[in-house]
Design a protein around this motif. Sequence first.
Motif, PDB file in Angstrom:
ATOM      1  N   ARG A 282      -7.451  -0.457   1.385  1.00  0.00           N
ATOM      2  CA  ARG A 282      -6.443  -1.438   1.812  1.00  0.00           C
ATOM      3  C   ARG A 282      -5.496  -0.870   2.874  1.00  0.00           C
ATOM      4  O   ARG A 282      -4.516  -1.519   3.232  1.00  0.00           O
ATOM      5  CB  ARG A 282      -5.636  -1.920   0.604  1.00  0.00           C
ATOM      6  CG  ARG A 282      -6.464  -2.634  -0.477  1.00  0.00           C
ATOM      7  CD  ARG A 282      -6.994  -3.947   0.057  1.00  0.00           C
ATOM      8  NE  ARG A 282      -7.960  -4.559  -0.836  1.00  0.00           N
ATOM      9  CZ  ARG A 282      -7.745  -5.656  -1.563  1.00  0.00           C
ATOM     10  NH1 ARG A 282      -6.574  -6.247  -1.530  1.00  0.00           N
ATOM     11  NH2 ARG A 282      -8.696  -6.155  -2.319  1.00  0.00           N
ATOM     12  N   LYS A 283      -5.763   0.334   3.344  1.00  0.00           N
ATOM     13  CA  LYS A 283      -4.835   1.031   4.245  1.00  0.00           C
ATOM     14  C   LYS A 283      -4.565   0.282   5.547  1.00  0.00           C
ATOM     15  O   LYS A 283      -3.534   0.476   6.189  1.00  0.00           O
ATOM     16  CB  LYS A 283      -5.391   2.425   4.590  1.00  0.00           C
ATOM     17  CG  LYS A 283      -5.202   3.455   3.489  1.00  0.00           C
ATOM     18  CD  LYS A 283      -3.775   3.949   3.433  1.00  0.00           C
ATOM     19  CE  LYS A 283      -3.632   5.117   2.457  1.00  0.00           C
ATOM     20  NZ  LYS A 283      -2.228   5.530   2.321  1.00  0.00           N
ATOM     21  N   SER A 284      -5.500  -0.569   5.968  1.00  0.00           N
ATOM     22  CA  SER A 284      -5.324  -1.248   7.256  1.00  0.00           C
ATOM     23  C   SER A 284      -4.264  -2.342   7.190  1.00  0.00           C
ATOM     24  O   SER A 284      -3.784  -2.821   8.217  1.00  0.00           O
ATOM     25  CB  SER A 284      -6.649  -1.857   7.718  1.00  0.00           C
ATOM     26  OG  SER A 284      -7.115  -2.802   6.770  1.00  0.00           O
TER      27      SER A 284
ATOM     28  N   VAL B 129       0.852  -1.203   0.000  1.00  0.00           N
ATOM     29  CA  VAL B 129       0.000   0.000   0.000  1.00  0.00           C
ATOM     30  C   VAL B 129       0.884   1.249   0.000  1.00  0.00           C
ATOM     31  O   VAL B 129       0.599   2.233  -0.696  1.00  0.00           O
ATOM     32  CB  VAL B 129      -0.934   0.003   1.235  1.00  0.00           C
ATOM     33  CG1 VAL B 129      -1.720   1.301   1.322  1.00  0.00           C
ATOM     34  CG2 VAL B 129      -1.880  -1.199   1.191  1.00  0.00           C
ATOM     35  N   ALA B 130       1.989   1.190   0.736  1.00  0.00           N
ATOM     36  CA  ALA B 130       2.906   2.339   0.840  1.00  0.00           C
ATOM     37  C   ALA B 130       3.645   2.619  -0.457  1.00  0.00           C
ATOM     38  O   ALA B 130       4.297   3.672  -0.583  1.00  0.00           O
ATOM     39  CB  ALA B 130       3.909   2.094   1.968  1.00  0.00           C
TER      40      ALA B 130
ATOM     41  N   VAL C  35      -7.044   1.825  -3.119  1.00  0.00           N
ATOM     42  CA  VAL C  35      -5.844   1.863  -2.267  1.00  0.00           C
ATOM     43  C   VAL C  35      -6.228   2.241  -0.840  1.00  0.00           C
ATOM     44  O   VAL C  35      -5.752   1.628   0.131  1.00  0.00           O
ATOM     45  CB  VAL C  35      -4.811   2.866  -2.828  1.00  0.00           C
ATOM     46  CG1 VAL C  35      -3.614   3.001  -1.880  1.00  0.00           C
ATOM     47  CG2 VAL C  35      -4.339   2.421  -4.213  1.00  0.00           C
ATOM     48  N   LYS C  36      -7.104   3.232  -0.705  1.00  0.00           N
ATOM     49  CA  LYS C  36      -7.545   3.675   0.618  1.00  0.00           C
ATOM     50  C   LYS C  36      -8.224   2.543   1.380  1.00  0.00           C
ATOM     51  O   LYS C  36      -8.058   2.389   2.600  1.00  0.00           O
ATOM     52  CB  LYS C  36      -8.499   4.856   0.457  1.00  0.00           C
ATOM     53  CG  LYS C  36      -8.828   5.577   1.746  1.00  0.00           C
ATOM     54  CD  LYS C  36      -9.690   6.807   1.471  1.00  0.00           C
ATOM     55  CE  LYS C  36     -10.040   7.521   2.762  1.00  0.00           C
ATOM     56  NZ  LYS C  36     -10.901   8.700   2.519  1.00  0.00           N
TER      57      LYS C  36
END
Length: 335
Positions: A232-234, A181-182, A229-230
């Motif tokens: 999957r932030k966890s 994600v980063a 993408v947001k």
Amino acid sequence: MGIAVKEFLAEHSRQWSPKTVGQNRAYLDILIEYFGPDRLLGTITKQDANEVKKVLQALPASRNTKPKLKAMPLMQAIKEPGHNKIAPKTINSHIQMFKSFFDWAERHGYAPHTLFDGMKVAKAKNSETERKPFSPDQACLLYNELTENPSGLVRKDSHKWGMLLGMFTGARLNEICQLDVADVQVNGDIWFLNITDEGDDNKRLKTTAGRRKVPLHSELISIGFLDFVKSRKSGMRLFPDYSYSANGGYGRNLGRWCNESFLPKLGMKEPGLVFHSLRHTVVTRLSQASVPEPIIQCLVGHARSGVTQEVYNREGFTLKQLQEAVNCLAPHRKN
């Protein structure tokens, strides 16, 4: 010979992925099997190398998968009738590795000369296995299926976005599937993929040129990639449902779904069309849009060549330049 091969692999394996190490070891095992582990490299002649080439040309493609062939000595296996031979491209991969080994052996005093230089075979013209780009109509069909899902074939977000990233970046299958994600980053107002081997110990790049920043096509942003993408932030990985395999890295699942399910069910499975064709398509369309070759090389992770690029333009291109090039790709929507 056996000791020299062992030292060669030990020296180079740190630079290769596990898959490449296994492949190159298998290539060099052919040399050991043919000459014997105790053969002195200095006694191997150009005529001997030519005989090895003949053996490769007669080598069954299924020698490592069919138990009967696997159990046979090399010289017996090449005489076994009824089996397809390895392709010219595979023969040349063997020969390139043999040349690299003998170049190393000469530099390290194991052999008085190098061998296998200029011995590659001609590739078959119009080979059915040659990968090719998708046509504009095929790309439109793919895009429509991935974004609208009219046939109900796209059941996972990972399949949808993995394919779309391939269509709009030209990134390699494993480069996409191992993204964190980063790795989706922004600089000013330019969103981009930071393609790198940093982070997960299993992340791999094919070459050092593979480490790069690829701006996101405006179409990807407009259809909601950043929202995905947001979501999957966890977690850490962008596509956590793609598990790691020592053979295919993280890309095995998506590659199989694309090549064995998605393309066939769309009536699009034909020789030369696979997931990797998305990469061919990006390179082809950017070239047709008159994007300079060095910029294309930067985008897809090919080493830039020539004095101007290697010496004077080491800094590379700006994100703005790369973004303008990426947006030369058609959005694949039908008018």
